[in-house]
Motif scaffolding. Structure first.
Motif, PDB file in Angstrom:
ATOM      1  N   ARG A 165       0.860  -1.190   0.000  1.00 27.34           N
ATOM      2  CA  ARG A 165       0.000   0.000   0.000  1.00 27.34           C
ATOM      3  C   ARG A 165       0.893   1.236   0.000  1.00 27.34           C
ATOM      4  O   ARG A 165       2.097   1.148   0.232  1.00 27.34           O
ATOM      5  N   PRO A 166       0.296   2.416  -0.235  1.00 31.62           N
ATOM      6  CA  PRO A 166       1.101   3.640  -0.103  1.00 31.62           C
ATOM      7  C   PRO A 166       1.515   3.860   1.344  1.00 31.62           C
ATOM      8  O   PRO A 166       0.820   3.438   2.271  1.00 31.62           O
ATOM      9  N   ALA A 167       2.635   4.498   1.553  1.00 28.90           N
ATOM     10  CA  ALA A 167       3.018   4.936   2.893  1.00 28.90           C
ATOM     11  C   ALA A 167       1.949   5.897   3.412  1.00 28.90           C
ATOM     12  O   ALA A 167       1.289   6.593   2.644  1.00 28.90           O
ATOM     13  N   GLY A 168       1.760   5.942   4.739  1.00 31.62           N
ATOM     14  CA  GLY A 168       0.652   6.683   5.321  1.00 31.62           C
ATOM     15  C   GLY A 168       0.877   8.172   5.466  1.00 31.62           C
ATOM     16  O   GLY A 168       1.960   8.709   5.202  1.00 31.62           O
ATOM     17  N   GLY A 169      -0.185   8.835   5.927  1.00 31.59           N
ATOM     18  CA  GLY A 169      -0.126  10.266   6.212  1.00 31.59           C
ATOM     19  C   GLY A 169       0.243  11.100   4.996  1.00 31.59           C
ATOM     20  O   GLY A 169      -0.303  10.910   3.904  1.00 31.59           O
ATOM     21  N   SER A 170       1.193  12.007   5.188  1.00 32.38           N
ATOM     22  CA  SER A 170       1.621  12.913   4.117  1.00 32.38           C
ATOM     23  C   SER A 170       2.779  12.361   3.292  1.00 32.38           C
ATOM     24  O   SER A 170       3.397  13.096   2.526  1.00 32.38           O
ATOM     25  N   SER A 171       3.061  11.064   3.430  1.00 35.24           N
ATOM     26  CA  SER A 171       4.246  10.489   2.789  1.00 35.24           C
ATOM     27  C   SER A 171       4.231  10.636   1.268  1.00 35.24           C
ATOM     28  O   SER A 171       5.242  10.961   0.652  1.00 35.24           O
ATOM     29  N   ILE A 172       3.068  10.366   0.645  1.00 37.73           N
ATOM     30  CA  ILE A 172       3.000  10.485  -0.809  1.00 37.73           C
ATOM     31  C   ILE A 172       3.245  11.928  -1.236  1.00 37.73           C
ATOM     32  O   ILE A 172       3.908  12.194  -2.246  1.00 37.73           O
ATOM     33  N   ASP A 173       2.745  12.886  -0.452  1.00 37.41           N
ATOM     34  CA  ASP A 173       3.016  14.298  -0.752  1.00 37.41           C
ATOM     35  C   ASP A 173       4.510  14.585  -0.704  1.00 37.41           C
ATOM     36  O   ASP A 173       5.049  15.310  -1.546  1.00 37.41           O
ATOM     37  N   LEU A 174       5.205  14.014   0.289  1.00 35.68           N
ATOM     38  CA  LEU A 174       6.645  14.217   0.383  1.00 35.68           C
ATOM     39  C   LEU A 174       7.350  13.660  -0.843  1.00 35.68           C
ATOM     40  O   LEU A 174       8.277  14.278  -1.370  1.00 35.68           O
ATOM     41  N   MET A 175       6.928  12.489  -1.293  1.00 41.05           N
ATOM     42  CA  MET A 175       7.530  11.904  -2.498  1.00 41.05           C
ATOM     43  C   MET A 175       7.262  12.767  -3.718  1.00 41.05           C
ATOM     44  O   MET A 175       8.162  13.009  -4.532  1.00 41.05           O
ATOM     45  N   ASN A 176       6.026  13.227  -3.843  1.00 46.55           N
ATOM     46  CA  ASN A 176       5.678  14.058  -5.000  1.00 46.55           C
ATOM     47  C   ASN A 176       6.489  15.346  -5.033  1.00 46.55           C
ATOM     48  O   ASN A 176       7.024  15.732  -6.079  1.00 46.55           O
ATOM     49  N   TYR A 177       6.583  16.026  -3.897  1.00 46.92           N
ATOM     50  CA  TYR A 177       7.337  17.274  -3.853  1.00 46.92           C
ATOM     51  C   TYR A 177       8.837  17.028  -4.013  1.00 46.92           C
ATOM     52  O   TYR A 177       9.537  17.753  -4.721  1.00 46.92           O
ATOM     53  N   GLY A 178       9.342  15.999  -3.327  1.00 45.55           N
ATOM     54  CA  GLY A 178      10.773  15.744  -3.370  1.00 45.55           C
ATOM     55  C   GLY A 178      11.269  15.342  -4.745  1.00 45.55           C
ATOM     56  O   GLY A 178      12.381  15.693  -5.141  1.00 45.55           O
ATOM     57  N   HIS A 179      10.448  14.603  -5.481  1.00 44.77           N
ATOM     58  CA  HIS A 179      10.882  14.076  -6.778  1.00 44.77           C
ATOM     59  C   HIS A 179      10.168  14.740  -7.957  1.00 44.77           C
ATOM     60  O   HIS A 179      10.354  14.335  -9.099  1.00 44.77           O
ATOM     61  N   GLU A 180       9.315  15.727  -7.651  1.00 43.80           N
ATOM     62  CA  GLU A 180       8.621  16.522  -8.672  1.00 43.80           C
ATOM     63  C   GLU A 180       7.818  15.644  -9.633  1.00 43.80           C
ATOM     64  O   GLU A 180       7.916  15.763 -10.853  1.00 43.80           O
ATOM     65  N   ILE A 181       7.014  14.764  -9.025  1.00 42.34           N
ATOM     66  CA  ILE A 181       6.174  13.867  -9.816  1.00 42.34           C
ATOM     67  C   ILE A 181       4.762  13.855  -9.229  1.00 42.34           C
ATOM     68  O   ILE A 181       4.498  14.507  -8.212  1.00 42.34           O
ATOM     69  N   ASN A 182       3.861  13.091  -9.846  1.00 40.28           N
ATOM     70  CA  ASN A 182       2.510  12.899  -9.342  1.00 40.28           C
ATOM     71  C   ASN A 182       2.251  11.394  -9.314  1.00 40.28           C
ATOM     72  O   ASN A 182       1.926  10.787 -10.329  1.00 40.28           O
ATOM     73  N   LEU A 183       2.409  10.793  -8.131  1.00 39.50           N
ATOM     74  CA  LEU A 183       2.352   9.341  -8.033  1.00 39.50           C
ATOM     75  C   LEU A 183       0.947   8.777  -8.238  1.00 39.50           C
ATOM     76  O   LEU A 183       0.797   7.675  -8.764  1.00 39.50           O
ATOM     77  N   PHE A 184      -0.066   9.503  -7.816  1.00 44.66           N
ATOM     78  CA  PHE A 184      -1.419   8.994  -8.041  1.00 44.66           C
ATOM     79  C   PHE A 184      -1.767   9.008  -9.527  1.00 44.66           C
ATOM     80  O   PHE A 184      -2.433   8.111 -10.031  1.00 44.66           O
ATOM     81  N   GLU A 185      -1.309  10.034 -10.222  1.00 45.99           N
ATOM     82  CA  GLU A 185      -1.490  10.071 -11.677  1.00 45.99           C
ATOM     83  C   GLU A 185      -0.727   8.922 -12.327  1.00 45.99           C
ATOM     84  O   GLU A 185      -1.223   8.260 -13.251  1.00 45.99           O
ATOM     85  N   ALA A 186       0.485   8.663 -11.838  1.00 40.62           N
ATOM     86  CA  ALA A 186       1.288   7.560 -12.375  1.00 40.62           C
ATOM     87  C   ALA A 186       0.606   6.220 -12.123  1.00 40.62           C
ATOM     88  O   ALA A 186       0.604   5.340 -12.998  1.00 40.62           O
ATOM     89  N   TYR A 187       0.027   6.043 -10.932  1.00 41.69           N
ATOM     90  CA  TYR A 187      -0.675   4.793 -10.616  1.00 41.69           C
ATOM     91  C   TYR A 187      -1.870   4.590 -11.542  1.00 41.69           C
ATOM     92  O   TYR A 187      -2.102   3.482 -12.050  1.00 41.69           O
ATOM     93  N   ALA A 188      -2.627   5.658 -11.780  1.00 39.73           N
ATOM     94  CA  ALA A 188      -3.781   5.559 -12.675  1.00 39.73           C
ATOM     95  C   ALA A 188      -3.343   5.153 -14.087  1.00 39.73           C
ATOM     96  O   ALA A 188      -4.011   4.359 -14.762  1.00 39.73           O
ATOM     97  N   GLN A 189      -2.199   5.675 -14.523  1.00 42.83           N
ATOM     98  CA  GLN A 189      -1.689   5.332 -15.857  1.00 42.83           C
ATOM     99  C   GLN A 189      -1.271   3.863 -15.922  1.00 42.83           C
ATOM    100  O   GLN A 189      -1.500   3.180 -16.929  1.00 42.83           O
ATOM    101  N   ILE A 190      -0.687   3.357 -14.833  1.00 48.59           N
ATOM    102  CA  ILE A 190      -0.291   1.944 -14.803  1.00 48.59           C
ATOM    103  C   ILE A 190      -1.528   1.042 -14.835  1.00 48.59           C
ATOM    104  O   ILE A 190      -1.569   0.035 -15.553  1.00 48.59           O
ATOM    105  N   VAL A 191      -2.554   1.394 -14.069  1.00 44.45           N
ATOM    106  CA  VAL A 191      -3.766   0.577 -14.022  1.00 44.45           C
ATOM    107  C   VAL A 191      -4.462   0.544 -15.386  1.00 44.45           C
ATOM    108  O   VAL A 191      -4.940  -0.505 -15.831  1.00 44.45           O
TER     109      VAL A 191
END
Length: 250
Positions: A165-191
């Motif tokens: 599963r995704p890491a909890g809390g604000s973790s996905i936000d930290l990944m998005n900001y730190g790496h300048e990406i959109n992980l939920f958008e990326a997940y939707a594209q993979i699905v």
């Protein structure tokens, strides 16, 4: 999980699933003090117990939730580091990163401590090695992943647990900001398409920090927000980080 870790040569601390008084005593004989006992279906540090002597062992046996299965394992001193990522429909890791925590959640709760964790710019080679091994061992496909490890003072790694599963809390936000990406958008594209097309950058660290509810502090949240923004402006750090900092402080 430990069976899979061991089968794929991923270092892990010994432990046993227990439910009855006899099973708890047998696990103690094999492991000795200190111990950690946590529900086999637990989340975070909920209903987790540190057992350091006979008194605390007897107290756990007497007051635990009877009928609940617990996992007992040797207690080790270390900090939590993670291997986080996203896999495509074939199990290929298309994105991975790592977070480091100030201390384990149990110590934060027991000590009423402040806590922080941060998204690193680089993933340590041994963490990447064992993280990728775990993804393969557990056949994680078309999912986020959040794998926790203990990093000891001497640098040794021990696998703690795998979360598909995704890491909890604000973790996905930290990944998005730190790496300048959109992980939920990326997940939707993979699905929908089984493609990952985003460019991953490693220009920033991103950090979550919090204060313990109920403590008296010298500075208000408003003071901290204002000072943080002024510091970032002083060092000409990107405006894209401001909304995240404001959200965390609030």
């Amino acid at each position: 999980m430990k069976l899979f870790f061991k089968a794929h040569q991923i270092p892990v601390v010994d432990g046993y699933r227990v439910q009855t008084d006899a099973e708890i005593q047998a696990a103690f004989v094999k492991l000795g003090f200190p111990l950690i006992a946590k529900p086999d279906n637990g989340v975070g540090a909920s209903d987790t117990h540190k057992i350091v002597d006979k008194e605390s062992l007897d107290n756990f046996i007497a007051n635990r939730h009877h009928g609940t299965a617990y996992f007992m394992e040797s207690f080790i001193h270390g900090n939590i580091v993670t291997f986080d990522g996203l896999t495509d429909q074939d199990g290929k890791v298309v994105f991975y990163s790592s977070m480091s925590y100030s201390e384990p959640a149990l110590e934060t709760l027991e000590g009423h401590h402040e806590m922080y964790f941060y998204e690193d710019r680089k993933v340590a080679p041994d963490l990447r090695k064992y993280g990728l091994k775990a993804v393969k061992a557990f056949e994680i496909k078309e999912r986020f992943l959040h794998i926790e490890f203990f990093r000891l003072a001497d640098g040794t790694l021990y696998a703690l647990e795998v979360n598909c599963r995704p890491a909890g809390g604000s973790s996905i936000d930290l990944m998005n900001y730190g790496h300048e990406i959109n992980l939920f958008e990326a997940y939707a594209q993979i699905v929908t398409q089984n493609h990952f097309t985003q460019e991953i950058k490693n220009n920033y660290y991103s950090t979550y920090f919090s204060r313990f509810n109920g403590h008296e502090y010298a500075h208000s949240l408003e003071d901290i927000q204002t000072n943080m923004v002024n510091i970032l402006k002083k060092f000409s750090i990107s405006q894209m980080l401001f909304p995240m900092l404001w959200e965390i402080s609030a």
